[in-house]
Structures are given as structure tokens and as C-alpha cells.
Design a protein around this motif. Structure first.
Motif, PDB file in Angstrom:
ATOM      1  N   ALA A  24      15.160 116.324 -23.059  1.00  0.00           N
ATOM      2  CA  ALA A  24      14.611 116.834 -24.316  1.00  0.00           C
ATOM      3  C   ALA A  24      13.166 117.269 -24.095  1.00  0.00           C
ATOM      4  CB  ALA A  24      14.677 115.773 -25.406  1.00  0.00           C
ATOM      5  N   TRP A  25      12.873 118.464 -24.544  1.00  0.00           N
ATOM      6  CA  TRP A  25      11.515 119.008 -24.499  1.00  0.00           C
ATOM      7  C   TRP A  25      11.074 119.322 -25.916  1.00  0.00           C
ATOM      8  CZ3 TRP A  25      12.139 123.393 -20.313  1.00  0.00           C
ATOM      9  CH2 TRP A  25      12.324 122.820 -19.058  1.00  0.00           C
ATOM     10  N   VAL A  26       9.787 119.189 -26.166  1.00  0.00           N
ATOM     11  CA  VAL A  26       9.205 119.597 -27.436  1.00  0.00           C
ATOM     12  C   VAL A  26       8.083 120.585 -27.159  1.00  0.00           C
ATOM     13  CG1 VAL A  26       9.819 117.496 -28.671  1.00  0.00           C
ATOM     14  CG2 VAL A  26       7.639 117.616 -27.475  1.00  0.00           C
ATOM     15  N   ALA A  27       7.842 121.449 -28.133  1.00  0.00           N
ATOM     16  CA  ALA A  27       6.818 122.476 -27.947  1.00  0.00           C
ATOM     17  C   ALA A  27       5.981 122.611 -29.208  1.00  0.00           C
ATOM     18  CB  ALA A  27       7.477 123.815 -27.615  1.00  0.00           C
ATOM     19  N   ASP A  28       4.748 123.051 -29.010  1.00  0.00           N
ATOM     20  CA  ASP A  28       3.870 123.286 -30.145  1.00  0.00           C
ATOM     21  C   ASP A  28       2.794 124.279 -29.728  1.00  0.00           C
ATOM     22  OD1 ASP A  28       2.913 123.138 -32.702  1.00  0.00           O
ATOM     23  OD2 ASP A  28       2.379 121.020 -32.615  1.00  0.00           O
ATOM     24  N   ILE A  29       2.064 124.756 -30.725  1.00  0.00           N
ATOM     25  CA  ILE A  29       0.970 125.698 -30.501  1.00  0.00           C
ATOM     26  C   ILE A  29      -0.271 125.121 -31.161  1.00  0.00           C
ATOM     27  CG2 ILE A  29       0.098 128.019 -30.933  1.00  0.00           C
ATOM     28  CD1 ILE A  29       2.994 128.897 -31.326  1.00  0.00           C
ATOM     29  N   THR A  30      -1.405 125.304 -30.524  1.00  0.00           N
ATOM     30  CA  THR A  30      -2.672 124.927 -31.128  1.00  0.00           C
ATOM     31  C   THR A  30      -3.646 126.092 -30.998  1.00  0.00           C
ATOM     32  OG1 THR A  30      -4.347 123.194 -31.261  1.00  0.00           O
ATOM     33  CG2 THR A  30      -3.680 123.876 -29.054  1.00  0.00           C
ATOM     34  N   ALA A  31      -4.565 126.166 -31.937  1.00  0.00           N
ATOM     35  CA  ALA A  31      -5.581 127.218 -31.931  1.00  0.00           C
ATOM     36  C   ALA A  31      -6.911 126.608 -31.525  1.00  0.00           C
ATOM     37  CB  ALA A  31      -5.689 127.861 -33.303  1.00  0.00           C
ATOM     38  N   ILE A  32      -7.622 127.296 -30.643  1.00  0.00           N
ATOM     39  CA  ILE A  32      -8.908 126.819 -30.145  1.00  0.00           C
ATOM     40  C   ILE A  32      -9.949 127.901 -30.406  1.00  0.00           C
ATOM     41  CG2 ILE A  32     -10.160 126.048 -28.087  1.00  0.00           C
ATOM     42  CD1 ILE A  32      -7.233 125.526 -26.910  1.00  0.00           C
ATOM     43  N   TRP A  33     -11.016 127.543 -31.108  1.00  0.00           N
ATOM     44  CA  TRP A  33     -12.084 128.507 -31.381  1.00  0.00           C
ATOM     45  C   TRP A  33     -12.980 128.616 -30.148  1.00  0.00           C
ATOM     46  CZ3 TRP A  33     -13.248 132.543 -33.915  1.00  0.00           C
ATOM     47  CH2 TRP A  33     -14.554 133.009 -33.961  1.00  0.00           C
ATOM     48  N   THR A  34     -13.241 129.850 -29.709  1.00  0.00           N
ATOM     49  CA  THR A  34     -14.157 130.105 -28.602  1.00  0.00           C
ATOM     50  C   THR A  34     -15.193 131.113 -29.070  1.00  0.00           C
ATOM     51  OG1 THR A  34     -13.025 132.023 -27.637  1.00  0.00           O
ATOM     52  CG2 THR A  34     -12.201 129.830 -27.019  1.00  0.00           C
ATOM     53  N   LEU A  35     -16.210 131.341 -28.273  1.00  0.00           N
ATOM     54  CA  LEU A  35     -17.230 132.335 -28.610  1.00  0.00           C
ATOM     55  C   LEU A  35     -16.658 133.752 -28.643  1.00  0.00           C
ATOM     56  CD1 LEU A  35     -20.273 130.939 -26.624  1.00  0.00           C
ATOM     57  CD2 LEU A  35     -19.806 130.750 -29.071  1.00  0.00           C
ATOM     58  N   GLU A  36     -15.509 133.947 -28.028  1.00  0.00           N
ATOM     59  CA  GLU A  36     -14.860 135.259 -28.029  1.00  0.00           C
ATOM     60  C   GLU A  36     -13.781 135.381 -29.094  1.00  0.00           C
ATOM     61  OE1 GLU A  36     -13.587 136.364 -24.137  1.00  0.00           O
ATOM     62  OE2 GLU A  36     -15.505 135.822 -23.240  1.00  0.00           O
ATOM     63  N   GLY A  37     -13.592 134.342 -29.900  1.00  0.00           N
ATOM     64  CA  GLY A  37     -12.572 134.362 -30.945  1.00  0.00           C
ATOM     65  C   GLY A  37     -11.541 133.268 -30.726  1.00  0.00           C
ATOM     66  N   TRP A  38     -10.434 133.369 -31.436  1.00  0.00           N
ATOM     67  CA  TRP A  38      -9.389 132.358 -31.339  1.00  0.00           C
ATOM     68  C   TRP A  38      -8.585 132.515 -30.060  1.00  0.00           C
ATOM     69  CZ3 TRP A  38      -9.467 128.213 -34.201  1.00  0.00           C
ATOM     70  CH2 TRP A  38     -10.099 128.250 -35.429  1.00  0.00           C
ATOM     71  N   LEU A  39      -8.277 131.379 -29.443  1.00  0.00           N
ATOM     72  CA  LEU A  39      -7.400 131.314 -28.284  1.00  0.00           C
ATOM     73  C   LEU A  39      -6.242 130.405 -28.681  1.00  0.00           C
ATOM     74  CD1 LEU A  39      -6.907 131.885 -25.239  1.00  0.00           C
ATOM     75  CD2 LEU A  39      -8.137 129.748 -24.791  1.00  0.00           C
ATOM     76  N   TYR A  40      -5.025 130.842 -28.409  1.00  0.00           N
ATOM     77  CA  TYR A  40      -3.842 130.065 -28.782  1.00  0.00           C
ATOM     78  C   TYR A  40      -3.198 129.493 -27.527  1.00  0.00           C
ATOM     79  CZ  TYR A  40      -4.667 132.306 -33.181  1.00  0.00           C
ATOM     80  OH  TYR A  40      -5.269 132.739 -34.337  1.00  0.00           O
ATOM     81  N   LEU A  41      -2.881 128.208 -27.580  1.00  0.00           N
ATOM     82  CA  LEU A  41      -2.262 127.506 -26.465  1.00  0.00           C
ATOM     83  C   LEU A  41      -0.885 127.017 -26.887  1.00  0.00           C
ATOM     84  CD1 LEU A  41      -2.306 126.034 -23.692  1.00  0.00           C
ATOM     85  CD2 LEU A  41      -3.432 124.123 -24.878  1.00  0.00           C
ATOM     86  N   ALA A  42       0.134 127.454 -26.169  1.00  0.00           N
ATOM     87  CA  ALA A  42       1.497 126.965 -26.383  1.00  0.00           C
ATOM     88  C   ALA A  42       1.809 125.985 -25.260  1.00  0.00           C
ATOM     89  CB  ALA A  42       2.496 128.119 -26.361  1.00  0.00           C
TER      90      ALA A  42
END
Length: 75
Positions: free
Chosen positions: A7-25
Motif C-alpha cells: 500500500a502506498w499513499v500520496a499527497d501534495i504540499t505547497a512551499i512558498w519560495t522567493l520565486e513563487g509557489w513550489l509544489y511537491l508530490a
């Protein structure tokens, strides 16, 4: 889970950087909570999720029957 790749689970998080939003899956194996796949992008669309899942499959090569759960849906 008794063994890896059941079983695997997945999610996404948003990270604010000086260049804008970065999304990590991220994809985690519930057996040992090991990070098995990930991807980063400046968007939260389907290719971000697929890149993380493809990395996990390529690294772990799971057999048939793997359960994959994610409660986030890209727009």
C-alpha cells in the motif's frame, strides 16, 4: 502493512519560495513510511502526480495488487 509495496499513499504540499509557489508530490510506502517517489513543479496539475508515481514504480517495481491512495485531485 506486513511487507513493502502492498500500500502506498500520496499527497501534495505547497512551499512558498522567493520565486513563487513550489509544489511537491510525494509517494510513501505504508510498510516503513519510506519515501518511494517524489516530484516538484511550479504547478499542481496531473503531470506532477504522474511523475512522482512513475518514479515510485520505477524504483520499487511493485507486483500486481498494490493499493495506491491519494485524496488530492489536480485541477
Amino acid at each position: 502493512m506486513a511487507e513493502p509495496n502492498q500500500a502506498w499513499v500520496a499527497d501534495i504540499t505547497a512551499i512558498w519560495t522567493l520565486e513563487g509557489w513550489l509544489y511537491l508530490a510525494a509517494v510513501l510506502d505504508l510498510h516503513d513510511r519510506q519515501l518511494v517517489g517524489w516530484a516538484m513543479a511550479d504547478h499542481m496539475r496531473t503531470p506532477l502526480l504522474l511523475d512522482a508515481l512513475e518514479m515510485a514504480v520505477g524504483r520499487r517495481q511493485p507486483k500486481s495488487g498494490l493499493i495506491h491512495h491519494s485524496d488530492r485531485h489536480p485541477t
